[in-house]
Design an enzyme around this catalytic site. Structure first.
Site, PDB file in Angstrom:
ATOM      1  N   LYS A 122      41.472  36.592  25.353  1.00  0.00           N
ATOM      2  CA  LYS A 122      42.711  36.459  26.134  1.00  0.00           C
ATOM      3  C   LYS A 122      43.294  37.862  26.321  1.00  0.00           C
ATOM      4  O   LYS A 122      43.194  38.705  25.420  1.00  0.00           O
ATOM      5  CB  LYS A 122      43.676  35.586  25.329  1.00  0.00           C
ATOM      6  CG  LYS A 122      45.111  35.568  25.828  1.00  0.00           C
ATOM      7  CD  LYS A 122      45.365  34.408  26.740  1.00  0.00           C
ATOM      8  CE  LYS A 122      46.807  34.407  27.257  1.00  0.00           C
ATOM      9  NZ  LYS A 122      46.867  33.942  28.650  1.00  0.00           N
ATOM     10  N   LEU A 129      50.350  35.524  30.795  1.00  0.00           N
ATOM     11  CA  LEU A 129      49.743  36.487  29.860  1.00  0.00           C
ATOM     12  C   LEU A 129      50.451  36.600  28.521  1.00  0.00           C
ATOM     13  O   LEU A 129      50.571  37.683  27.945  1.00  0.00           O
ATOM     14  CB  LEU A 129      49.623  37.871  30.518  1.00  0.00           C
ATOM     15  CG  LEU A 129      48.593  37.964  31.652  1.00  0.00           C
ATOM     16  CD1 LEU A 129      48.695  39.320  32.359  1.00  0.00           C
ATOM     17  CD2 LEU A 129      47.179  37.752  31.143  1.00  0.00           C
ATOM     18  N   ASN A 160      42.339  43.852  33.361  1.00  0.00           N
ATOM     19  CA  ASN A 160      42.858  42.776  34.207  1.00  0.00           C
ATOM     20  C   ASN A 160      43.843  43.338  35.224  1.00  0.00           C
ATOM     21  O   ASN A 160      45.008  43.545  34.913  1.00  0.00           O
ATOM     22  CB  ASN A 160      43.538  41.726  33.318  1.00  0.00           C
ATOM     23  CG  ASN A 160      44.092  40.563  34.125  1.00  0.00           C
ATOM     24  OD1 ASN A 160      43.991  40.541  35.354  1.00  0.00           O
ATOM     25  ND2 ASN A 160      44.678  39.598  33.440  1.00  0.00           N
ATOM     26  N   CYS A 165      45.912  39.432  37.537  1.00  0.00           N
ATOM     27  CA  CYS A 165      46.640  38.234  37.137  1.00  0.00           C
ATOM     28  C   CYS A 165      47.725  37.938  38.162  1.00  0.00           C
ATOM     29  O   CYS A 165      48.581  38.776  38.421  1.00  0.00           O
ATOM     30  CB  CYS A 165      47.287  38.394  35.762  1.00  0.00           C
ATOM     31  SG  CYS A 165      48.246  36.914  35.333  1.00  0.00           S
ATOM     32  N   ILE A 203      35.541  35.915  39.937  1.00  0.00           N
ATOM     33  CA  ILE A 203      36.887  36.124  40.437  1.00  0.00           C
ATOM     34  C   ILE A 203      37.915  35.723  39.387  1.00  0.00           C
ATOM     35  O   ILE A 203      37.634  34.869  38.538  1.00  0.00           O
ATOM     36  CB  ILE A 203      37.151  35.332  41.743  1.00  0.00           C
ATOM     37  CG1 ILE A 203      37.014  33.826  41.522  1.00  0.00           C
ATOM     38  CG2 ILE A 203      36.204  35.779  42.838  1.00  0.00           C
ATOM     39  CD1 ILE A 203      37.406  32.963  42.720  1.00  0.00           C
ATOM     40  N   THR A 243      41.843  33.992  39.209  1.00  0.00           N
ATOM     41  CA  THR A 243      42.260  32.754  39.867  1.00  0.00           C
ATOM     42  C   THR A 243      42.825  33.009  41.262  1.00  0.00           C
ATOM     43  O   THR A 243      43.290  34.105  41.580  1.00  0.00           O
ATOM     44  CB  THR A 243      43.336  32.042  39.040  1.00  0.00           C
ATOM     45  OG1 THR A 243      44.396  32.965  38.780  1.00  0.00           O
ATOM     46  CG2 THR A 243      42.770  31.533  37.733  1.00  0.00           C
ATOM     47  N   THR A 284      37.550  27.496  32.862  1.00  0.00           N
ATOM     48  CA  THR A 284      38.206  26.191  32.802  1.00  0.00           C
ATOM     49  C   THR A 284      37.291  25.096  32.249  1.00  0.00           C
ATOM     50  O   THR A 284      37.774  24.140  31.646  1.00  0.00           O
ATOM     51  CB  THR A 284      38.720  25.854  34.215  1.00  0.00           C
ATOM     52  OG1 THR A 284      39.663  26.868  34.585  1.00  0.00           O
ATOM     53  CG2 THR A 284      39.402  24.504  34.274  1.00  0.00           C
TER      54      THR A 284
END
Lengths: 252, 300
Positions: free
Chosen positions: B44, B72, B125, B128, B189, B191, B264
């Site tokens: 994460k 996040l 990242n 986000c 990718i 989201t 997911t």
């Protein structure tokens, strides 16, 4: 290692409008279930990808009894199934209620009533159930009566005390040393306030939208009073650290 | 027959990893799946300081997928280094740390902090969609992508993966910008920005109004973008977006991904990643594929 199982539905019946009573084979893991824990059931329809958390109403050996309300397409799918159907399931999940040997008040509101039944059964001390319903569809009420006194409130006044669970407690003079409660957030907020005012120990079972159900995704958090040890912030995970919290731990 | 892949000098036993944000730091899923089986665990996102995340509801289901706006939430790099890295070190899997930030210096602080930590790869990242500052703001303009990539590369001791957003007009342009900035690897990718409205309450379902869509429904879009990115750059690509089965994963590999992430699908099957690994092995066996590298980008 824990796992997702294919659980067989043993029976299913309708208890009240939109309220269903499913018995399901939970496997070995079910033996360790505690009151206040939940399972997650998965839909067969691939368009619905996320598991649905459902509280455990009763446990007998390796079997669970799940009493749930149709809240959308997923639970409607579950309600359509009869004995013999297999569904993917995980659980028991979450922490459950602590079983204290104190005079207890068990408060359930609406679809928060089912998980209180196993607790009513297992609590060792003197106990009173206070159940809040919308109307005269008093699902499960008579089953609570087998384990102790039951006070009832209905919103429309069609049975018991007209009003909410706290109205029933006050009107019927229900007393105890510890409160256990599950129901809608406004009810839990009022119960927490009542417990603080009376200086009673109080455990609340919370609900929040979940994704993983096991504490990884951080979707279902609630606000905690202190910095949580795991998350490092003022958030606790309802699915993993809860769903049961001591009332003073959380902000509602 | 072997499934080993080499990503910028780091050898993974197989090309299957977990997508950031869906797997925590592995502790919870470790009760359901043998982490030793995974090519890598991608953690994460972690920032320089703890982040509280967004208000709830943070997730909503949509047809064939879900929206999330977690924001996040993370415990910050100190807790991460003290608790999560030692946990993951117990397993025979590679550790990929997803790094997030609100400003350039936030990212760099985390990257520098990780310099001497026993982690294998960094995933930056810049994509986000659920935080107001940082995140995607760095990922939607090619000059910004190249700039942040170059800054991170200067400080990083580990090879750097730049995680790209699909919420752009030309993914090839973003991929080339990251490569020009010195990225070792690309992942995509993240989201797709989406929305859901409760018509009975006449309100947004998510407290954040919008959220990132993931799940099987986005797979064709993700696959197309991975293919386009693979055509645009020479560096390896980690493909993700709606992968549930081995067949899904093989499509991404054939489109040009050297490795794949399971996101997911972990919520659908806690052992999804292991199922994918086993399915890839079965596919290779069936078609007599000796080296999984033969499949990478085999469909042009």
């Amino acid at each position: 290692m824990k796992r997702q199982i294919e659980a067989e539905i043993l029976s299913q019946r309708r208890l009240a409008p939109e309220i269903y009573d499913m018995r399901i084979e939970g496997g070995e893991a079910a033996k360790d279930a505690r009151p206040g824990q939940f399972v997650t059931l998965y839909c067969e329809d691939g368009a619905r990808i996320l598991p649905r958390p459902i509280s455990i109403c009763e446990r007998e050996g390796t079997r669970f009894r799940l009493v749930y309300r149709i809240a959308g397409a997923g639970t409607r799918e579950f309600a359509s199934y009869g004995a013999g159907k297999k569904l993917r399931m995980m659980g028991p999940l979450g922490n459950g209620f602590p079983l204290l040997n104190k005079r207890a008040i068990l408060i359930g509101g609406g679809i928060g009533i089912p998980p209180m039944l196993e607790l009513m059964k297992e609590l060792p001390g003197e106990k009173t159930a206070v159940l809040g319903y919308r109307d005269r569809e008093l699902f499960l009420r008579d089953e609570f009566a087998a384990y102790g006194p039951v006070a009832t409130a209905t919103e429309d006044g069609s049975a018991g005390v007209r009003g909410n669970v706290l109205d029933a407690i006050r009107e019927q003079g229900v007393e105890g040393e510890v409160i256990y409660a599950c129901g809608p957030t406004p009810m839990l907020r009022a119960v927490k306030e009542y417990a603080l005012e009376k200086g009673l120990l109080c455990y609340l079972s919370l609900e929040e939208r979940m994704a993983c159900g096991i504490g990884a995704c951080l979707a279902c958090v609630c606000r905690s009073k202190e910095t949580d040890e795991h998350t490092g912030v003022h958030n606790k995970r309802v699915c993993k650290d809860g769903p049961v919290f001591e009332a003073r731990e959380v902000e509602l | 027959m072997h499934t080993r892949v080499n990503l910028a000098g780091v050898e993974l036993k197989n090309p299957v990893m977990t997508a950031s944000g869906t797997f925590g730091s592995g502790a919870e899923y470790g009760e359901y799946v043998d982490l030793n089986r995974l090519g890598a665990v991608v953690t994460k996102g972690v920032a320089n300081v703890p982040w509280e995340g967004n208000p709830t509801p943070r997730v909503a289901e949509v047809t064939g997928g879900m929206l999330n706006a977690i924001g996040l939430q993370n415990p910050g790099i100190d807790v991460f280094c003290r608790r999560d890295i030692p946990f993951l070190r117990q397993f025979d899997t590679k550790i990929i740390v997803n790094v997030c930030g609100k400003t350039e210096s936030d990212y760099l602080e985390v990257v520098e902090r990780l310099a001497d930590e026993p982690v294998d790869l960094l995933e930056i990242n810049i994509s986000c969609p659920n935080v107001k500052e940082g995140g995607i703001a760095f990922g939607q303009d090619p000059r910004a992508v190249e700039h942040i990539t170059a800054l991170v590369k200067k400080k990083a001791r580990q090879p750097v993966i730049m995680k790209l957003s699909p919420n752009v007009t030309d993914i090839g342009e973003m991929a080339r910008a990251a490569e020009a900035g010195g990225a070792d690897i690309l992942s995509l990718i993240n989201t797709l920005t989406g929305m859901k409205i409760d018509i009975h309450r006449r309100a947004f379902v998510l407290a954040n109004k919008t959220g990132g869509m993931s799940g099987p429904a986005i797979k064709p879009i993700a696959l197309r973008m991975v293919y386009q990115a693979a055509q645009a750059v020479r560096i390896p690509i980690i493909g993700m977006g709606g992968i549930v089965t081995a067949e899904d994963a093989i499509e991404f590999i054939l489109a040009g991904a050297s490795a794949v992430s399971i996101g997911t699908a972990n919520f659908m099957y806690p052992d999804a990643a292991v199922r994918v690994i086993e399915g890839i092995e079965a596919y290779m066996e069936k078609y007599g594929v000796e080296d999984i590298g033969e499949l990478v980008g085999a469909v042009r």
